[in-house]
Design a protein around this motif. Sequence first.
Motif, mmCIF file in Angstrom:
data_model
loop_
_atom_site.group_PDB
_atom_site.id
_atom_site.type_symbol
_atom_site.label_atom_id
_atom_site.label_comp_id
_atom_site.label_asym_id
_atom_site.label_seq_id
_atom_site.Cartn_x
_atom_site.Cartn_y
_atom_site.Cartn_z
ATOM 1 N N LYS A 127 -3.384 5.273 11.630
ATOM 2 C CA LYS A 127 -3.109 4.652 12.930
ATOM 3 C C LYS A 127 -4.175 5.090 13.939
ATOM 4 N N GLU A 128 -4.483 6.387 13.916
ATOM 5 C CA GLU A 128 -5.510 6.906 14.826
ATOM 6 C C GLU A 128 -6.865 6.274 14.514
ATOM 7 N N PHE A 129 -7.167 6.157 13.232
ATOM 8 C CA PHE A 129 -8.452 5.574 12.853
ATOM 9 C C PHE A 129 -8.512 4.096 13.260
ATOM 10 N N SER A 130 -7.382 3.435 13.130
ATOM 11 C CA SER A 130 -7.343 2.024 13.501
ATOM 12 C C SER A 130 -7.581 1.880 15.005
ATOM 13 N N HIS A 131 -7.048 2.860 15.754
ATOM 14 C CA HIS A 131 -7.263 2.888 17.205
ATOM 15 C C HIS A 131 -8.755 3.073 17.489
ATOM 16 N N LYS A 132 -9.357 3.932 16.707
ATOM 17 C CA LYS A 132 -10.791 4.220 16.850
ATOM 18 C C LYS A 132 -11.611 2.948 16.582
#
Lengths: 516, 705
Positions: free
Chosen positions: A74-79
């Motif tokens: 999820k964090e990477f997708s945000h990135k």
Amino acid sequence: MHTTTHGVRFSLPVQIGIIDIGAYSIRLEIFQVDNKNRCKILEQLSQPLNLGYDVFRKGVISPPKVNLLCSILKEFSHKLKEYGIKHHRTIATSAIRESFNRDILISRVMFETGLKIEVLEAQEEARMLFVLMREVMQQQYDFTESNAFIFAVGTGSLIIMFSENGKLRCAETEALGTVRFFDELGRTDVNPAKIIDLMESFELTTRFADALSQRNGKALKIIGLGAGLRALISIRNNYQKNKIVELAPEHLLAIMEQIQDEPPERLAVKYHIPDHVAISMAPSGHILNYFVKKFNCHNVIFPLISTRDALIADMFREEPDPFDDDIIASTIAIGEKFRFERCHAESVVRNSIKIFNCIQKTFGLSNRLRILLRVAALLHDVGRFVDTRKHHKHSHYLVSNMHLPGISEREMQVIAVAVRYHRKAIPSTSHPEYTSLYPNDKVQVCQLAAILRVADALDRAHMDKFAKMNVSRREDTLLVRAPLLSDLALEKLYLKKKSNLFREVYGLNVKTNGEL
Amino acid sequence: MKANEFEHEIFLNRELSWLQFNDRVLDEAGCKANSLLDRLKFIAICSSNLDEFFMVRMAGLRQLVKIKRDTPDFTGLTLRQQLIQARAHIERMLKRQYRYLNQEILPALEKHGICLRRPNELSGTAQQALKKFFDTQVFPILTPIAVDPSHPFPILRNGAIEIAVSMKSAAKPETVYAFVEVPEVLPRFIPADEDSSTHTYVLLEQLIMDNLPSLFTNCCIDQFFPFRIIRDMDFSIDETGVSDLLHSIEKNLLERRTREPIQLQIPVGVRGKLATWLHNQFDLAAEFRYRVGQPLHLQQFMALAEREASNPKLTEPTWPPLKVPGVSNDLPVIDSIKDNSPFCIMLPFHSFDPVVRLINEAAEDPNVLAIKQTLYRVSGNSPVVRALQRAAENGKQVTVIVELKARFDEGNNIIWAQRLEESGAHVIYGISGLKIHCKALLIIRKESGIIQRYVHLSTGNYNDKTATLYTDIGIMSCDAKLCEDISALFNIMTGYSSPMSNWHKIAVAPFNLREKSLALIDRETRLSTPENPGHITAKMNSLVDEEIIRHLYEAAHAGVKIDLIVRGICCLKPGYLTNNIRVISIIDRFLEHSRIFRFKNGGNPEYYLSSADWMPRNLDARIEILFPVSNEHSCRLLDEILAIQLEDHEKARALRFNGRYVRKFFTNHTPARSQWRTYQMLQKYGETDTLGAAPPKLTVYTGVD
């Protein structure tokens, strides 16, 4: 506009994100390719997550780890959103590949993060690594003149490749990851002797005896890939500057001696490397050293590339795919293993390709299908190794259990079923091997089998009479004409018997000399 | 060199050093060169500092004494000795403070028509107006609280002025005690002008005390006086196992009301039963009970100073913020960064406007993809927060790292952090165990398909109010490597990534800032030769870290000349076996807040700015950054600023070997006043408005190189 072998179209400049779910860490790399094709890394993130521990011990990824994986992704997708990335791939290697609950996990990740995980099959990983490795090696060595063993030492698996005259001949994957050792042997029980015992139990040198016999007096190169090996080399070399490092075995041993008394946690701090890589350093060295000794090599070459580099290079590689020839080379190697009749197999390949090329545009057949057709044509008769009677069925069984670098498991099934229909019955709902295929794959099987049956019929006498044939299309007829040098009665007979599927699939009658 | 042999000779006690700092603040209140209202402000600042000192440091010391960890510190003082010496120091300080206020400042203000009066000293009409004000505005919000067996002892608010009252009711013979809290929602200084020529004020607590009978009807009031209670506010959360930092801080804030008292302030001269009763109510050792002058709570005199600030005779004229050279008013700030990167913004001499403009423009810029920022202390109605909100509403990826643990600002922080979250920003509430103290802004922009990043890094917070009061230095840059580092730093702060192993340009605490600082000091030691001695110039707020001090001393012994400009606590005692270390402290109208480090590096000087002081908490327990300034014009500016400060003979005090600071007092400002010289220098420099030009040479660098 930039079109790659994957059919993806980029217009430069472009930003691309690669998420790589490894056995021990999840990494994100965002990079940019500018108008001059220069690549610049914008972000490199890494989060440790030990999926390997779950999979290699219990076969499944535990629910808490799935939760963690989702939150990291999820964090990477945000990135990815921060950089407005439109082109991205989420690749999973050994841990997810081997986990029993992978499909559930992939669906959950898709739902929670919108990221679609592509599980990179071992053969595919081998293909990508090999192609980039060859490109890098070619800058310094005449790789087309060499025979080489390539060892990609990963944390979860070991990929062994053998290349002959610069072409990949075979690739095998073993459950011999560096960190996996720790999980399988226990943290305190990993020592060189244990690793050698474990390596011996795989009988790798016996299994590769066939490959080794192909040396033809040429010096064998040993090539090492993998993060652990790169970290080892970095102790002695400033590898930022070099793309390839060549070491004598004694130098490799010296480096290993240098780190042997240092615990991985200290290595990580001392040499500024991630912990999971530090753990891999010693076992990677021992694995490689085992082979160096076995093959009595004088030097070891380290092209400093990673799976991610390979993946990125793959995304940008333009057609024609340089690996097509390697697929054929390794198919021939397998054919030889089953003592196939190479002349006939190659004759069927030639016939098939001529027919394929004639009808490709009309029926919208893909270039990829051409490669599958070449493989199917080469392997259609391998079943004769078991028995000539019902050899099409034996061929199906053998091919469906083969692994070919550059060919996915799903594609392999298509080839196997197409091979099964190269003679006798045509596809039917009573054949489970056919009915179990995806609808699109059934279409491909029919398209391939239809051509294969005709091409095989044209070499019925195994005399390559149609070697110089001319293929053309006239209304509802496909005309295959051989130079009028020999008697074609047998071929005509078999063509009549075996062109039924071609007519059904393409709506064309196949006729040859004197039949119009 | 064996460090242990001279331990006590090179270190000063941290608490006593802090008290000396507050003494220096108080000096400014006594300095006749300062305007009257500025002197009043320094009185207020001194008080506010002292309250905080009790809430945190004294509370901490007492806590340590309680758990019997009374081992001597590196200066050889035990905790108890520190408490005793501190108390003696504070008592002297308080006396001096009230002397300045009551004997110098207030009488002088009176001459300018600004008077503090008791209600009964006013004329009849003024008294009537005041009574009306009390009845309509004050009385409704007062809540007298009686203390008797049916009403347990109330929770008194930290720092508020309370009025203690003893009385007898007609019904009962025994004395009844009660408290009235002086409400902070009302102004402390109530205008009671009798004619237009004067500004007369009555203190709110005086007005309440004069009207006590209307609060306690049917009672005969015996005695009353104002007092204050200061509580232990040392804010540390055990973050192990805290899953929700936001929730835990909110809870902690509520608990503060009930924290243990650390200081009781009762006016000098109050005697009798009520005072004894009050002492007995608080379980507070005698050393924490203070008799102070009147009025209490001098921090609130800041409000009076601000109220009267329009009087030009009483206040030093403002120095209009200068335009930042290289930042065009007609172009977006990003274009100026592209043209002139990197450039420095010297607050408060330069305007803070380019920073606010940068965020505002980014919020509206269609090419901006993402904005990331750390926020530590922001002002009440911060334009920065509003711009970030707008950016999030405009679909930008806004990531804000909010440090909820900023001391005494926690409540404020929670409110605007939640507001940001509501507008769609990705708000991250710090890292468990590490206070985020670095000040960084990162903007990601797509320009003709290519990603470009821009950063603003600063030594001070994104606070438009303190930007006019604190000296801070910020840089704006589009240097790719620096941006890459800051990007990685944000990834660590947002928890996206494990710490990077090697930074290109910056050093980051708690990972490698200490290591980097020590390495820079040690390099000076190594490179120093008698012919070409090393030179370190370091400007910071506090110098406390033992390891750094030892390395500085080692450098000094190796011949390195060390100039330290330390505003606050300085635990390094200069002058032991070497005269190579000089320490000065500057206190003036602006709070010196920038951290500048210059290392001679054998003749190729390196300049760094930092959010961190050389204190253990900054180096080990916070996220802080040290970033280089390498372009020529910025380095020369920094050189100039350091040189000007080292030449200050008016507002700078020199620390002597005996641990005392010495200065000269002037009755008028002199040309040596560094803040004014810096302003002039920047003004002249700005006139050229080209970054390529060298700053005008106003000074001769006083260092040895």
